[in-house]
Design a protein around this motif. Structure first.
Motif, PDB file in Angstrom:
ATOM      1  N   ARG A 280     -22.950  22.320  28.520  1.00  0.00           N
ATOM      2  CA  ARG A 280     -23.550  23.629  28.802  1.00  0.00           C
ATOM      3  C   ARG A 280     -23.853  23.691  30.285  1.00  0.00           C
ATOM      4  O   ARG A 280     -24.391  22.729  30.834  1.00  0.00           O
ATOM      5  CB  ARG A 280     -24.882  23.791  28.063  1.00  0.00           C
ATOM      6  CG  ARG A 280     -24.795  23.938  26.573  1.00  0.00           C
ATOM      7  CD  ARG A 280     -26.203  24.166  26.019  1.00  0.00           C
ATOM      8  NE  ARG A 280     -26.216  24.217  24.578  1.00  0.00           N
ATOM      9  CZ  ARG A 280     -27.161  23.656  23.817  1.00  0.00           C
ATOM     10  NH1 ARG A 280     -28.169  23.008  24.392  1.00  0.00           N
ATOM     11  NH2 ARG A 280     -27.116  23.752  22.508  1.00  0.00           N
ATOM     12  N   CYS A 281     -23.587  24.838  30.878  1.00  0.00           N
ATOM     13  CA  CYS A 281     -23.901  24.952  32.304  1.00  0.00           C
ATOM     14  C   CYS A 281     -25.411  25.019  32.502  1.00  0.00           C
ATOM     15  O   CYS A 281     -25.896  24.864  33.607  1.00  0.00           O
ATOM     16  CB  CYS A 281     -23.247  26.183  32.902  1.00  0.00           C
ATOM     17  SG  CYS A 281     -23.954  27.675  32.272  1.00  0.00           S
ATOM     18  N   MET A 282     -26.173  25.262  31.426  1.00  0.00           N
ATOM     19  CA  MET A 282     -27.626  25.283  31.542  1.00  0.00           C
ATOM     20  C   MET A 282     -28.248  24.066  30.846  1.00  0.00           C
ATOM     21  O   MET A 282     -29.445  24.046  30.556  1.00  0.00           O
ATOM     22  CB  MET A 282     -28.203  26.591  30.997  1.00  0.00           C
ATOM     23  CG  MET A 282     -27.891  27.788  31.880  1.00  0.00           C
ATOM     24  SD  MET A 282     -28.647  27.679  33.518  1.00  0.00           S
ATOM     25  CE  MET A 282     -30.265  28.372  33.152  1.00  0.00           C
ATOM     26  N   ALA A 283     -27.433  23.031  30.593  1.00  0.00           N
ATOM     27  CA  ALA A 283     -27.978  21.769  30.088  1.00  0.00           C
ATOM     28  C   ALA A 283     -28.914  21.189  31.149  1.00  0.00           C
ATOM     29  O   ALA A 283     -28.878  21.604  32.314  1.00  0.00           O
ATOM     30  CB  ALA A 283     -26.840  20.798  29.808  1.00  0.00           C
ATOM     31  N   LEU A 284     -29.729  20.210  30.743  1.00  0.00           N
ATOM     32  CA  LEU A 284     -30.615  19.525  31.709  1.00  0.00           C
ATOM     33  C   LEU A 284     -30.169  18.071  31.827  1.00  0.00           C
ATOM     34  O   LEU A 284     -30.711  17.214  31.139  1.00  0.00           O
ATOM     35  CB  LEU A 284     -32.055  19.562  31.214  1.00  0.00           C
ATOM     36  CG  LEU A 284     -32.978  20.678  31.638  1.00  0.00           C
ATOM     37  CD1 LEU A 284     -34.416  20.353  31.265  1.00  0.00           C
ATOM     38  CD2 LEU A 284     -32.900  21.004  33.114  1.00  0.00           C
ATOM     39  N   PRO A 285     -29.189  17.764  32.667  1.00  0.00           N
ATOM     40  CA  PRO A 285     -28.693  16.384  32.736  1.00  0.00           C
ATOM     41  C   PRO A 285     -29.476  15.472  33.679  1.00  0.00           C
ATOM     42  O   PRO A 285     -29.179  14.295  33.758  1.00  0.00           O
ATOM     43  CB  PRO A 285     -27.259  16.571  33.238  1.00  0.00           C
ATOM     44  CG  PRO A 285     -27.319  17.820  34.067  1.00  0.00           C
ATOM     45  CD  PRO A 285     -28.367  18.693  33.463  1.00  0.00           C
ATOM     46  N   VAL A 286     -30.477  16.036  34.395  1.00  0.00           N
ATOM     47  CA  VAL A 286     -31.280  15.216  35.315  1.00  0.00           C
ATOM     48  C   VAL A 286     -32.754  15.448  35.018  1.00  0.00           C
ATOM     49  O   VAL A 286     -33.192  16.602  34.952  1.00  0.00           O
ATOM     50  CB  VAL A 286     -31.023  15.613  36.795  1.00  0.00           C
ATOM     51  CG1 VAL A 286     -31.909  14.788  37.731  1.00  0.00           C
ATOM     52  CG2 VAL A 286     -29.562  15.434  37.173  1.00  0.00           C
TER      53      VAL A 286
END
Ligand code: NAD
Length: 502
Positions: A280-286
């Protein structure tokens, strides 16, 4: 092998290029269908259909156009299960998440049902003696949307929902990796009452995209995908005289202040990092915990929450997330985890060797957690787009604020805190387009607008809401007066001075 055809002038049309893309079943790794890849001539055929439909569609009054959108919404809801199953089968996201993908698109359709109100112009009575001024929003003509694989229902609806309701006709070039749902949506638009040629779907790769970007009859292009291609689309499309908005990749940060409610924050972070396998471009990977104590507690809680995650088949109702979209993408994500380890991050949870019993060839990756990630690492600077969460420890608020602010991407960011002043300060100063305060995925509701900053978005106007209406229309302003007739002695001499309102 099933072929997925184009949809032009109200019907399915087999391609003539002889070129096909493979559509996989990400759960098993097998090829389930072939998708046609269009030539320039096939794009032109769709554009001609849209151009001839525009002549009549623009004349249909806005309320009637809105009725088509109302009926489309009803039909999509009536076909929700079938659409969600199709979407999951090609994308790999779990069914409940596919329904969310469709629902978020429908919310823009709901907004477009109010298009008569949104298109109302402005009117000034008596701007001068006997002079009135009014402005109106008029459609542009044939418009196009080029969409990514990760939201095959929502993003097409973001685009064509507003564009078509505003009186334009549309060419959709969906991702060649999961192309079936966009075709079904076009069929439902016809069933809802949109005339032939109003919405056309042309499948393809770079050749089709280039044909769209250079076609003289296409007035505006909306793009969503990765940043290098977004930049290419923006520069090529604008060089060919088109209005272009192009949204790119992301690396969204979740800042955790020491006073955050840890239990809900950890649940939010895990859902936002691993949901939809991180695609997802709005995922939270950090995640950026502030202070050592916060970092240590967060890491411990994250590990125990991750241990409860269930990765499974996209049709498994118990699964929290499914496979990624292709083997190629799986290899890319695993490659980034390798790089992160080589760069010196600490691998806390390793999902690289995850294998689902009975689906060993599926494109699965287990949840992965990396700690002690540093801003100079390439694995931090680039988008991974997989189920990988990176912990970057910050000493204080200012350091945490500077990380998303300095990052090349500026799509979304979230801060977790109970401190209203800190949250307000953060929202005001962070250089990112969409901010969540204790909201992990701050995708704005349909009547607000969506758009990232820096390398997450090229162009000036956001997606959907009133920004979407502005993108898909142009303004015409009329200044009118009805002078007295000659009989009444009302003629004036020519004036060679610019008219003013003195
Ligand atoms: P992608 O860039 O590979 O593909 C997007 C579109 O561009 C597709 O329709 C594809 O056919 C086309 N395309 C691919 N290669 C091309 C080329 N060389 N020339 C011209 N067109 C080309 O993106 P993707 O992998 O489908 O989607 C994932 C990416 O999209 C991620 O980077 C993600 O962050 C981004 N994304 C951004 C947003 C946003 O709103 N900012 C939303 C969703 C996804």
């Amino acid at each position: 092998m099933r072929d997925i055809d184009h949809f032009i002038s109200g019907g399915r049309v087999a391609g003539a290029s002889g070129r096909f893309g493979e559509v996989f079943d990400p759960n098993t790794g097998s090829v389930q269908a072939r998708v046609q890849l269009a030539t320039e001539q096939e794009v032109d055929r769709a554009v001609q259909a849209a151009q001839s439909a525009f002549a009549t569609w623009r004349e249909v009054n806005p309320q009637r156009r809105a009725r088509v959108m109302f009926e489309f919404k009803r039909l999509v809801e009536a076909n929700m299960n079938e659409l969600a199953e199709r979407l999951s089968a090609e994308h790999g996201k779990v069914i409940a998440d596919s329904k969310g993908d469709i629902q978020r698109g429908l919310e823009v359709i709901e907004f477009s049902c109010g298009i008569p109100h949104a298109l109302k112009g402005e009117y000034t009575v008596g701007a001068g003696p006997g002079i009135d001024v009014y402005s109106m929003r008029v459609p542009l003509g044939v418009c196009a949307g080029i969409t990514p694989f990760n939201f095959p229902a929502m993003i097409p609806m973001w685009m064509f929902g507003t564009a078509i309701a505003a009186g334009n006709t549309f060419i959709l070039k969906p991702s060649e990796r999961d192309p079936s749902v966009p075709v079904r949506l076009a069929e439902l638009m016809m069933e809802a009452g949109a005339p032939e040629g109003v919405l056309n779907v042309v499948h393809g790769d770079k050749a089709a995209v280039d044909a769209i970007l250079t076609h003289p009859l296409i007035r505006a292009v909306s793009f969503v995908g990765s940043s290098d291609i977004a930049h290419y689309v923006y520069s090529t499309g604008t060089a060919h005289g088109k209005r272009v908005q192009a949204f790119g990749g992301a690396k969204n940060h979740g800042i955790v202040l020491p006073d955050a409610d840890m239990e809900t924050t950890v649940r939010d972070l895990v859902g936002a990092a691993y949901g939809s396998a991180g695609e997802r471009c709005m995922a939270l990977p950090v995640v950026v915990p502030v202070g050592q104590r916060t970092a240590d507690e967060l890491r411990e809680r994250l590990v125990s929450e991750i241990e409860t995650l269930k990765v499974g088949h996209s049709t498994d109702p118990e699964a929290q997330y499914g496979p990624v979209v292709t083997q190629q993408h799986r290899d890319r994500v695993v490659g980034w985890i390798d790089t992160a380890v080589e760069e010196g991050s600490e691998l806390v949870v390793d999902g690289r060797n995850f294998s689902l019993q009975g689906s060993e060839k599926g494109f699965f990756i287990g949840p992965t957690l990396l700690d002690r990630v540093k801003p100079e690492m390439r694995s931090y600077q680039e988008e991974i787009f997989g189920p990988v969460l990176q912990i970057v420890r910050a000493a204080d608020f200012e350091e945490a604020l500077s990380l998303p602010t300095k990052h090349q991407y500026g799509n979304g960011v979230a801060i977790f805190t109970r401190d209203g002043r800190a949250a307000r300060d953060f929202a005001a100063r962070v250089e990112v387009g969409m901010v969540g305060i204790n909201v992990p995925i701050p995708v704005p509701v349909a009547y607000h607008s969506f758009g990232g900053w820096k390398r997450s978005g090229f162009g000036d106007i956001n997606q959907h809401g009133m920004e979407g209406v502005r993108f898909w229309t142009k303004t015409k302003t009329v200044t009118q007066r009805f002078p007295e007739t000659a009989l009444e002695g009302g003629h004036q001499d020519s004036s060679f001075v610019i008219p003013t309102m003195r």
